[in-house]
Design a protein around this motif. Structure first.
Motif, PDB file in Angstrom:
ATOM      1  N   CYS A 154       0.836  -1.215   0.000  1.00  0.00           N
ATOM      2  CA  CYS A 154       0.000   0.000   0.000  1.00  0.00           C
ATOM      3  C   CYS A 154       0.865   1.258   0.000  1.00  0.00           C
ATOM      4  O   CYS A 154       0.561   2.235  -0.695  1.00  0.00           O
ATOM      5  CB  CYS A 154      -0.944   0.011   1.203  1.00  0.00           C
TER       6      CYS A 154
ATOM      7  N   CYS B 256      -4.286  -1.323   9.111  1.00  0.00           N
ATOM      8  CA  CYS B 256      -4.767  -2.040   7.926  1.00  0.00           C
ATOM      9  C   CYS B 256      -6.285  -1.981   7.831  1.00  0.00           C
ATOM     10  O   CYS B 256      -6.844  -1.757   6.765  1.00  0.00           O
ATOM     11  CB  CYS B 256      -4.339  -3.505   7.974  1.00  0.00           C
TER      12      CYS B 256
ATOM     13  N   CYS C 250      -1.247 -10.070   2.559  1.00  0.00           N
ATOM     14  CA  CYS C 250      -0.106  -9.195   2.846  1.00  0.00           C
ATOM     15  C   CYS C 250       0.923  -9.934   3.713  1.00  0.00           C
ATOM     16  O   CYS C 250       2.132  -9.783   3.511  1.00  0.00           O
ATOM     17  CB  CYS C 250      -0.609  -7.944   3.552  1.00  0.00           C
TER      18      CYS C 250
HETATM   19 FE1  SF4 Z   1      -1.150  -2.118   3.568  1.00  0.00          FE
HETATM   20 FE2  SF4 Z   1      -2.302  -3.558   5.459  1.00  0.00          FE
HETATM   21 FE3  SF4 Z   1      -3.110  -3.749   2.899  1.00  0.00          FE
HETATM   22 FE4  SF4 Z   1      -0.774  -4.745   3.694  1.00  0.00          FE
HETATM   23  S1  SF4 Z   1      -2.838  -5.431   4.356  1.00  0.00           S
HETATM   24  S2  SF4 Z   1      -1.131  -3.541   1.854  1.00  0.00           S
HETATM   25  S3  SF4 Z   1      -0.103  -3.238   5.198  1.00  0.00           S
HETATM   26  S4  SF4 Z   1      -3.298  -1.976   4.243  1.00  0.00           S
END
Ligand code: SF4
Length: 187
Positions: free
Chosen positions: A21, A100, A156
Motif C-alpha cells: 500500500c 490495515c 499481505c
Molecule cells: Fe497495507 Fe495492510 Fe493492505 Fe498490507 S494489508 S497492503 S499493510 S493496508
C-alpha cells in the motif's frame, strides 16, 4: 520507540521494507509529483510512524509537489496539513498512522491512490506489483487465493513471508508493523 529515518535513506527503505500500500503511494508520488488528499494522509502518517521527522517530511513532500504545483503553492496549500499531521497546527493532536483495517475499509475514488492494493487492484495489476516486490510465481497462487477470499491482511502476510523468506507469525495488521518487522529481519 521509532528510530529516525533520514530523507536520504527513504528510497532504500521504501523498496526493502514498505508494504505494498505504501510502496504504491510512494512510487505514484515520485512519478506524478502529486497525491490526492487520501494518499497524502495515508502515506504521510505512515512516514511519520517510520520515523521521518517534520523537517524531513516537509522537504520530502516539497521536493515532489513543487515539481507539479511550484514551491510557493506548496508552502501555501500543502505544508500546513503536513505540520498538522505532526501536531504542529490546529488542535495540535499528534495523529497516529492508519491501521490495515482503516485502510482496507477506505473507499478511494477516481484518481485516488490510497487504500489497500490487495483489495483495490485488478488481478493483473496486483500480480505485476507482487512480482516486482519479489514474490515468486510459486508463491503467487497462495497470495492470490487469500485475495480471492477477501483475506487481504493474510495476503499481505504471505507477501511479507515470501519477500523476506521468513515467517510472520503475528500476521500483518498495521503498515508500520510490517515496516518494523521487516527492518528487524534486514538489519
Ligand atoms: Fe497495507 Fe495492510 Fe493492505 Fe498490507 S494489508 S497492503 S499493510 S493496508
Amino acid at each position: 520507540e521509532y528510530a529516525e529515518i533520514s530523507i536520504k535513506d527513504i528510497d532504500k527503505v521504501a523498496s526493502s521494507s514498505f508494504p505494498l500500500c505504501m510502496r504504491h503511494l510512494f512510487e505514484k508520488l515520485r512519478e506524478d509529483h502529486h497525491l490526492k488528499y487520501g494518499g497524502r494522509m495515508q502515506l504521510g502518517l505512515f512516514l511519520k510512524g517510520v520515523g521521518l521527522n517534520l523537517d524531513d517530511a516537509l522537504a520530502f513532500w516539497k521536493a515532489e509537489f513543487s515539481q507539479k504545483v511550484g514551491s510557493e503553492r506548496f508552502d501555501k496549500e500543502y505544508a500546513y496539513s503536513i505540520r498538522h499531521n505532526y501536531g504542529k497546527e490546529g488542535k495540535r493532536i499528534d495523529y497516529t498512522p492508519y491501521s490495515c483495517q482503516k485502510i482496507i475499509s477506505s473507499t478511494p475514488g477516481a484518481g485516488d491512490q490510497h487504500g489497500c492494493p490487495y483489495r483495490n487492484f485488478s488481478k493483473e495489476n496486483l500480480e505485476a506489483a507482487l512480482s516486482k516486490m519479489g514474490v515468486s510465481s510459486r508463491l503467487m497462487g497462495d497470495v492470490m487465493d487469500k485475495v480471492k477470499n477477501r483475506h487481504y491482511q493474510l495476503a499481505c502476510t504471505l507477501t511479507f513471508e515470501a519477500v523476506h523468506a521468513s515467517s510472520c507469525d503475528a500476521g500483518i495488521n498495521h503498515p508500520n508493523q510490517y515496516f518494523i518487522d521487516s527492518q528487524k529481519i534486514l538489519q
